[in-house]
Design an enzyme around this catalytic site. Structure first.
Site, PDB file in Angstrom:
ATOM      1  CG  PHE A 162      -1.762  -1.114   1.486  1.00 13.33           C
ATOM      2  CD1 PHE A 162      -3.098  -1.085   1.101  1.00 13.33           C
ATOM      3  CD2 PHE A 162      -1.285  -2.261   2.123  1.00 13.33           C
ATOM      4  CE1 PHE A 162      -3.931  -2.167   1.339  1.00 13.33           C
ATOM      5  CE2 PHE A 162      -2.105  -3.344   2.375  1.00 13.33           C
ATOM      6  CZ  PHE A 162      -3.443  -3.297   1.971  1.00 13.33           C
ATOM      7  CG  ASP A 163       1.095   5.911  -1.581  1.00 11.64           C
ATOM      8  OD1 ASP A 163       2.181   6.105  -1.000  1.00 11.64           O
ATOM      9  OD2 ASP A 163       0.384   6.834  -2.023  1.00 11.64           O
ATOM     10  N   GLY A 164       0.827   5.247   1.290  1.00 10.90           N
ATOM     11  CA  GLY A 164       0.291   5.797   2.529  1.00 10.90           C
ATOM     12  C   GLY A 164      -0.748   6.876   2.326  1.00 10.90           C
ATOM     13  CG  PHE A 274      -4.261  -1.222  -3.366  1.00 13.18           C
ATOM     14  CD1 PHE A 274      -5.180  -1.383  -4.389  1.00 13.18           C
ATOM     15  CD2 PHE A 274      -4.061  -2.266  -2.467  1.00 13.18           C
ATOM     16  CE1 PHE A 274      -5.900  -2.565  -4.518  1.00 13.18           C
ATOM     17  CE2 PHE A 274      -4.775  -3.448  -2.589  1.00 13.18           C
ATOM     18  CZ  PHE A 274      -5.700  -3.600  -3.629  1.00 13.18           C
TER      19      PHE A 274
END
Length: 300
Positions: A162-164, A274
């Site tokens: 995941f991106d943040g 994502f």
């Protein structure tokens, strides 16, 4: 094929996926765009028994379904703009690959985003950008598939990255960066190091994954997660403190400070990644299945 997940099962993880996210339907889609719906329907019927190759979301779905138990129920729902008639080829492929998918909705060209809530899905994957946008606007974790499948994913372990900002977290910090620049962003994150970030659209999905992870020992866990962000020190501190307050464990964290994400995701062996930014998705999609999350200031 295993029995369907009990529809009344409590705390089940539900993933809704479109047929084009699950299987490679590029050839069929080109026929639809160039020759119309009748030619498309004819093609699908004539090739009903020709098995579709896996798509971007296939590895994710296959590994999730392998983790389905009565203790940790995982349900995958097919949401398709096909009709039930043309969708028969899709279910033939589902049967061929032994995927435990028994629930589906075929809308014959109509949008599927309104069904995400009806099925109480935790995640929606689709190739239709507008459906994904509307699902996000309704408060669901959703992503538009990018790129193709990968041969570099881990053989058995499910790995999700995941991106943040604007994905796990809100875009509050990203707004400061884009509106006031990197210095203002870093100062704000330093001043707010112990201030919890607001939740983004994928917090609940990540929390559901963490719940399943917690049912297994840390060593040889069947799920491994990663945070892959453009943040760098000292802005990483706020991220770490926020995850602690949420009680969510991330297995690996990459604070890349603007470095290209693709190579790191390849080494991680992500089944899917994502991210909210197109440039990061294009980089990642060269190596791993990717979901673009059209959320936040970068997508306005």
């Amino acid at each position: 094929m295993a029995d369907a997940v009990d529809p009344k099962a409590k705390d089940k993880l539900v993933v809704a996926i479109s047929s084009r996210a699950l299987f490679d339907l590029d050839e069929s889609h080109q026929i639809f765009k160039q020759q119309g719906v009748e030619a498309y329907a004819k093609h699908q019927e004539e090739n009903e028994n020709v098995i579709l190759p896996p798509g971007v979301g296939f590895s994710l779905v296959k590994k999730l379904l392998a983790l389905n138990t009565k203790k940790n129920p995982i349900d995958v729902i097919l949401l398709s703009r096909n009709s039930a008639d043309t969708g028969l080829r899709i279910f033939n492929a589902i049967e061929h690959y032994g995927l435990n998918i028994s629930r589906a909705a075929f809308t014959r060209g109509e949008s599927t985003h309104n069904l995400v809530g009806a099925f109480e899905a935790d995640l929606f994957l689709s190739s239709n950008y507008q459906d994904v946008q509307k699902a996000l606007e309704s408060g669901f974790a959703a992503a538009s598939i990018v790129g193709a499948g990968t041969k570099d994913s881990h053989k058995t372990q499910l790995r999700i990255a995941f991106d943040g900002d604007a994905v796990i977290f809100s875009d509050e910090a990203e707004k400061i960066y884009q509106e006031k620049g990197i210095d203002a962003f870093e100062q704000n994150e330093k001043d707010s190091a112990h201030v919890e970030l607001k939740a983004g659209p994928f917090k609940c999905f990540l929390k559901s994954l963490h719940k399943i992870q917690s049912a297994f020992p840390v060593e040889n866990n069947p799920i491994r997660t990663a945070l892959v962000t453009a943040r760098s020190a000292p802005s990483h501190k706020r991220v770490i403190h926020t995850m602690r307050k949420w009680g969510i464990r991330i297995d690996e964290s990459f604070f890349l400070g603007g470095l290209d994400k693709g190579a790191f995701l390849k080494e991680f062996g992500a089944d899917i990644f994502f991210d909210d930014q197109h440039s990061h998705c294009q980089s990642a999609a060269q190596y791993v299945p990717t979901g673009h999350v059209p959320n936040g200031i970068s997508n306005t």
